[in-house]
Design a protein around this motif. Structure first.
Motif, PDB file in Angstrom:
ATOM      1  N   VAL A  41      -4.426  -3.433  -1.865  1.00  0.00           N
ATOM      2  CA  VAL A  41      -4.896  -3.321  -0.777  1.00  0.00           C
ATOM      3  C   VAL A  41      -5.425  -4.836   0.015  1.00  0.00           C
ATOM      4  O   VAL A  41      -6.426  -5.496  -0.917  1.00  0.00           O
ATOM      5  CB  VAL A  41      -5.881  -2.464  -0.351  1.00  0.00           C
TER       6      VAL A  41
ATOM      7  N   GLY B  86      -8.056  -2.350   5.574  1.00  0.00           N
ATOM      8  CA  GLY B  86      -6.920  -3.248   4.922  1.00  0.00           C
ATOM      9  C   GLY B  86      -5.669  -2.780   5.227  1.00  0.00           C
ATOM     10  O   GLY B  86      -5.446  -1.812   5.777  1.00  0.00           O
TER      11      GLY B  86
ATOM     12  N   ILE C 112     -10.650   6.370  -0.113  1.00  0.00           N
ATOM     13  CA  ILE C 112     -10.004   5.691   1.007  1.00  0.00           C
ATOM     14  C   ILE C 112      -9.611   6.851   2.048  1.00  0.00           C
ATOM     15  O   ILE C 112      -9.958   8.043   1.961  1.00  0.00           O
ATOM     16  CB  ILE C 112      -8.482   5.239   0.186  1.00  0.00           C
TER      17      ILE C 112
ATOM     18  N   VAL D 244      -1.642  -2.020   2.873  1.00  0.00           N
ATOM     19  CA  VAL D 244      -1.136  -1.704   1.409  1.00  0.00           C
ATOM     20  C   VAL D 244      -0.332  -2.696   1.549  1.00  0.00           C
ATOM     21  O   VAL D 244       0.780  -2.930   2.484  1.00  0.00           O
ATOM     22  CB  VAL D 244      -0.493  -0.447   1.454  1.00  0.00           C
TER      23      VAL D 244
ATOM     24  N   GLN E 169      -2.006   1.139   7.064  1.00  0.00           N
ATOM     25  CA  GLN E 169      -3.353   0.804   7.174  1.00  0.00           C
ATOM     26  C   GLN E 169      -4.136   1.722   6.339  1.00  0.00           C
ATOM     27  O   GLN E 169      -3.892   2.889   6.476  1.00  0.00           O
ATOM     28  CB  GLN E 169      -3.879   0.852   8.787  1.00  0.00           C
ATOM     29  N   ILE E 170      -5.026   1.142   5.665  1.00  0.00           N
ATOM     30  CA  ILE E 170      -5.784   1.939   4.654  1.00  0.00           C
ATOM     31  C   ILE E 170      -7.407   1.425   4.909  1.00  0.00           C
ATOM     32  O   ILE E 170      -7.847   0.334   5.047  1.00  0.00           O
ATOM     33  CB  ILE E 170      -5.368   1.687   3.348  1.00  0.00           C
TER      34      ILE E 170
END
Length: 166
Positions: A50, A157, A71, A159, A145-146
């Motif tokens: 990430v 962040g 997450i 991936v 998007q994570i």
């Protein structure tokens, strides 16, 4: 005189439609055209990189190897936290042209000295299907998007890599 014609009432008609749709759905699922029967080919450990850009912090050890990080993918929290296995960081960079104008040079951003870019690797078991990995019911791909969340942070962040193994 009695009229022997039969009338179909609304309830009977709805029941027949529901039964027909159920039979069609079952047939499609058996033929492999529905998403409910994704074939799981394994459950390997996957490492997910990430990239968090421009995080403004004075604590450069905010992500610690071995810590757990919850997450969120597509606004859906993942059940159990993942383990942080690797962290790297560098100051946020800005680009300038060289005086001769032939190449670009990068320097730490002088206007924002506490901004840093982090590359955080988290690891957990995921289901592997023919079209990718599924992490606790959420499909995960490069570009997702994570959101990472720990005791002192909640950052977003993207991936940038997914690979099997540690």
């Amino acid at each position: 005189m009695t009229d022997n014609r039969r009338h179909i009432n609304l309830f009977d008609m709805c029941t027949l439609v529901v039964i027909a749709l159920a039979v069609i759905g079952f047939g499609l699922a058996r033929a492999g055209h529905a998403g409910v029967n994704k074939l799981i080919t394994g459950t390997p450990q996957v490492s997910i990189d990430v990239f968090v850009t421009g995080l403004k912090t004075k604590d450069l050890d905010i992500f610690k190897v071995g810590d757990k990080s919850s997450i969120t993918i597509r606004n859906q929290p993942v059940d159990t936290p993942l383990t942080v296995t690797q962290v790297s960081h560098c100051p946020k960079q800005v680009s300038f042209l060289s005086p001769d104008g032939k190449k670009a040079l990068s320097f730490a951003d002088p206007a924002n000295p506490i901004a840093h870019d982090f590359l955080v690797t988290v690891t957990d078991a995921a289901e592997q299907t023919k079209d990718g990995y599924v992490l606790k019911g959420q499909k995960i791909k490069i570009g997702n998007q994570i959101e990472l969340e720990g005791f002192k942070y909640r950052v977003q962040g993207v991936v940038v890599d997914i690979r099997p193994g540690q």
